[in-house]
Write a protein that holds these residues in place. Structure first.
Motif, PDB file in Angstrom:
ATOM      1  N   LYS A 111      -4.052  -2.850 -12.300  1.00 47.85           N
ATOM      2  CA  LYS A 111      -3.713  -2.392 -10.451  1.00 47.85           C
ATOM      3  C   LYS A 111      -3.041  -1.941  -9.403  1.00 47.85           C
ATOM      4  O   LYS A 111      -2.601  -1.704  -9.226  1.00 47.85           O
ATOM      5  N   ARG A 112      -3.279  -3.310  -9.265  1.00 51.86           N
ATOM      6  CA  ARG A 112      -2.592  -4.354  -7.414  1.00 51.86           C
ATOM      7  C   ARG A 112      -3.690  -3.373  -7.241  1.00 51.86           C
ATOM      8  O   ARG A 112      -3.196  -3.537  -5.826  1.00 51.86           O
ATOM      9  N   ASP A 113      -4.827  -3.022  -6.891  1.00 50.33           N
ATOM     10  CA  ASP A 113      -6.036  -2.685  -5.980  1.00 50.33           C
ATOM     11  C   ASP A 113      -6.591  -4.091  -4.990  1.00 50.33           C
ATOM     12  O   ASP A 113      -7.903  -4.531  -5.792  1.00 50.33           O
ATOM     13  N   TYR A 114      -5.465  -4.579  -4.106  1.00 46.85           N
ATOM     14  CA  TYR A 114      -6.203  -5.355  -3.776  1.00 46.85           C
ATOM     15  C   TYR A 114      -7.880  -5.481  -3.028  1.00 46.85           C
ATOM     16  O   TYR A 114      -8.343  -6.092  -3.287  1.00 46.85           O
TER      17      TYR A 114
ATOM     18  N   GLU B 200      -9.620  -4.678 -14.048  1.00 46.32           N
ATOM     19  CA  GLU B 200      -8.395  -3.407 -13.685  1.00 46.32           C
ATOM     20  C   GLU B 200      -7.823  -3.128 -12.746  1.00 46.32           C
ATOM     21  O   GLU B 200      -6.552  -2.853 -12.165  1.00 46.32           O
ATOM     22  N   ALA B 201      -8.666  -3.733 -11.530  1.00 48.87           N
ATOM     23  CA  ALA B 201      -8.402  -3.998 -10.201  1.00 48.87           C
ATOM     24  C   ALA B 201      -7.323  -5.224 -10.595  1.00 48.87           C
ATOM     25  O   ALA B 201      -6.247  -4.521  -9.646  1.00 48.87           O
TER      26      ALA B 201
ATOM     27  N   MET C 231       0.486  -1.370  -0.188  1.00 48.52           N
ATOM     28  CA  MET C 231      -0.513   0.153   0.141  1.00 48.52           C
ATOM     29  C   MET C 231       0.977   0.918   0.000  1.00 48.52           C
ATOM     30  O   MET C 231       0.473   2.143  -0.899  1.00 48.52           O
TER      31      MET C 231
ATOM     32  N   SER D  17     -11.198   0.774  -1.750  1.00 48.28           N
ATOM     33  CA  SER D  17     -10.288   1.085  -3.483  1.00 48.28           C
ATOM     34  C   SER D  17      -8.669   1.799  -3.134  1.00 48.28           C
ATOM     35  O   SER D  17      -8.754   2.800  -2.977  1.00 48.28           O
ATOM     36  N   ILE D  18      -7.429   1.072  -3.203  1.00 45.74           N
ATOM     37  CA  ILE D  18      -6.877   1.409  -3.161  1.00 45.74           C
ATOM     38  C   ILE D  18      -6.457   3.348  -3.833  1.00 45.74           C
ATOM     39  O   ILE D  18      -6.031   4.024  -3.474  1.00 45.74           O
ATOM     40  N   HIS D  19      -6.487   2.283  -5.153  1.00 45.47           N
ATOM     41  CA  HIS D  19      -6.250   3.203  -6.048  1.00 45.47           C
ATOM     42  C   HIS D  19      -6.992   4.410  -5.944  1.00 45.47           C
ATOM     43  O   HIS D  19      -6.655   5.735  -6.445  1.00 45.47           O
ATOM     44  N   THR D  20      -8.552   4.152  -6.043  1.00 51.32           N
ATOM     45  CA  THR D  20      -9.000   5.771  -6.089  1.00 51.32           C
ATOM     46  C   THR D  20     -10.218   6.553  -4.906  1.00 51.32           C
ATOM     47  O   THR D  20     -10.208   7.523  -4.711  1.00 51.32           O
TER      48      THR D  20
END
Lengths: 270, 307
Positions: free
Chosen positions: B268-271, B264-265, B38, B80-83
């Motif tokens: 982006k490795r959005d676990y 997509e997740a 993260m 979500s880590i990304h958004t």
């Protein structure tokens, strides 16, 4: 139909041998010939980087054969001993195996593979692991069900009465009788694994570029579909031929080998 | 009936709990430390400790698991880590598109399978039967991601009837739905045909003939309903294939559904988002299987006796 099958499977194995014996020009880039249609210089034309499609198809099919055979072999090596052992041991072991297989089967196989490769990271090794994790279940259940019926066969009872040790019993008296149905199961599973492996590659989770893979070629080809349909059509047709011929092989094997299964109804479904 | 219902529900909830735990453990498979994933490498140790405490990572595994289940009960799947948005909101945005696609695919499947299966059974052994059986074999063998490009080439470029992708027009659902539905339609067609051939010679169909029912009435009124039960079972099992096929199909046709979100997740490795997607698809599969079993029990009274 049989000729087509023999030709495809033979070609596949030859492709694999050829790739290992002589280096194919899979990475030979010819910038002048980007997306060139099939013609005199290359049988199937060139891809988006100017690499010959035919060589990449051969190499991709060879990798896919190796991966799929590996997955099926590993699944068999894990599943069959577990299935035979749980049927012979019975009791808690048997129930534990049933519980385990039920759990794995309660999840769609390819989703499990997507989840595992998504978490472990994409790549050939992780894809193999993921496909094996969902693949051994079929072999375990088949081996268990068949062993349950064989357990009460006269020759097994006789061997047991003569004091045959359990491992010997499983290897010499049960396993040889399982081989034909295992062969059928393996060919059925092979078709599924080809689809699953190329699907993972298509999703970018299996074999990573620039290494050639059939699924990856479909993915890239789909982007150039409008200008150069041959880039996507050739891997699609090759995959279709492979899956169909492996399916036919399964049907043929079933017809030839599985006489006994039709006579004795599948038992041991408890 | 009620004991069967209870039995089946209990088994389903146990399975759901297992799937939950599997998804929970899946996060422990991530290579390396989740905190490092993260924050990135070389993060401030104080910050790392704070995040680890905020995520509850210093607790024993069973406490973490229990908290995870508690949060899930409130539909809280984390962020979500990304958004930075909540996973349940992101999923909720994508569900309608996938439902539309799956619904359309199911419709096409049923339409194709019932009509083609009946036609094949009526013309048993003749040309129409062979053609249908042959194309079913082809449809069964072709992977989704191969059929998609072929359909785009045919339907979008050569004929120009349908758009290549996206969901801007009402008819953009046709090609993705065909892609998704064909495999299932092929399987069901074979099933309907085989069952009809079996049922067609049953005593009650003969009795209907003796009472003067014509061939169409015999087929549609007497034989078809009785041939449908195994089809319902298979249908339920195939929904799993449908849900995972949606991942591939949405990718091909740029269809903004849960499948695309999953990929997509992963990209982006959005676990937390990956976990949410897998959980959603997995629990949908379980629910549909439960519903199928209940539908079978409602359709065929013999089933409860067997259990």
């Amino acid at each position: 139909m049989k000729y087509l099958l023999t030709a495809t499977l033979g070609g596949w194995i030859l492709a694999a041998l050829a790739t290992w014996l002589l280096p194919l020009p899979v990475d030979a880039i010819d910038l002048q010939r980007i997306l060139d249609p099939p013609g005199s210089s290359a049988l199937l034309g060139y891809d988006e980087l100017g690499r010959p499609i035919s060589a990449r198809l051969l190499a991709g099919a060879a990798t896919s054969l190796a991966v799929c055979l590996l997955v099926v072999t590993l699944s068999m090596l894990i599943g069959v001993p577990l299935g035979v052992a749980s049927a012979l041991l019975g009791g808690v072991w048997d129930r534990a195996l049933i519980f385990l297989t039920d759990t794995v089967m309660s999840f769609p196989g390819i989703l499990l593979a997507i989840a595992l490769t998504g978490m472990l990271g994409p790549g050939l090794v992780n894809a193999t692991i993921a496909l094996t994790i969902s693949g051994w279940v079929g072999f375990a259940r088949l081996a268990r069900a068949q062993t349950l019926t064989l357990r009460h066969a006269t020759h097994v009872q006789a061997a047991r009465a003569l004091g045959c040790p359990p491992v010997h019993l499983a290897l010499r008296h049960v396993l040889p009788l399982l081989l034909s149905s295992l062969a059928v199961q393996a060919s059925c599973e092979l078709a599924g694994v080809i689809i699953a492996e190329s699907t993972l590659a298509f999703l970018g989770l299996g074999i990573q570029p620039p290494a050639p893979s059939l699924g990856g070629m479909v993915l890239v080809g789909a982007r150039y579909m409008l200008v150069a349909p041959h880039v996507v059509l050739s891997p699609v047709l090759v995959l279709l031929l492979l899956v169909l011929s492996v399916n036919l092989l399964g049907d043929l094997l079933r017809d030839h080998l599985d006489v006994r299964q039709r006579l004795s109804a599948p038992a041991g479904t408890n | 009936m009620s004991s069967y219902l209870f039995h089946r529900m209990a088994a389903a909830s146990l399975m759901l709990l297992l799937v939950l735990s599997a998804v929970f453990l899946l996060a422990r498979l991530i290579p390396g430390d989740p905190v490092e994933v993260m924050l990135g490498e070389g993060a401030d140790p104080v910050e790392r400790q704070l995040l680890a405490r905020a995520m509850g990572l210093e607790q024993p595994l069973y406490v973490q698991w229990w908290r995870y289940v508690q949060r899930l009960a409130r539909l809280d799947m984390g962020q979500s880590i990304h958004t930075g948005r909540s996973v349940s909101t992101l999923l909720a945005e994508r569900i309608p598109a996938t439902l539309l696609l799956a619904g359309a695919a199911l419709g096409i499947t049923l339409l194709l399978a019932l009509s083609l299966g009946t036609v094949a059974a009526l013309n048993h052994g003749r040309l129409a039967d062979r053609l249908i059986v042959g194309s079913a074999m082809l449809g069964l063998g072709i992977p989704n991601f191969c059929l998609g490009p072929l359909l785009i080439l045919l339907g979008a470029f050569l004929l120009g009837w349908f758009p290549v992708g996206g969901m801007d027009h009402p008819h953009s659902v046709v090609l993705p739905a065909l892609t998704l539905g064909t495999g299932m339609a092929a399987l069901l067609t074979r099933m309907v045909r085989a069952n009809l051939l079996e049922v067609m010679h049953a005593d009650f169909v003969g009795a209907a003939m003796a009472r003067g029912a014509g061939p169409v009435r015999r087929m549609l009124w007497h034989a078809l309903p009785n041939a449908l039960l195994p089809v319902v079972t298979l249908f339920g099992l195939q929904v799993g294939a449908l849900l995972t096929g949606a991942v591939v199909t949405e990718q091909i046709f740029a269809w903004p559904g849960v499948g695309q979100l999953t990929l997509e997740a992963i990209g982006k490795r959005d676990y937390p988002l990956i976990q949410g997607c897998i959980l959603l698809i997995g629990s949908c599969f379980l629910c549909v299987n439960l519903l199928t079993d209940l539908a079978c029990a409602a359709l065929d009274p013999r089933i409860q006796l067997a259990d």
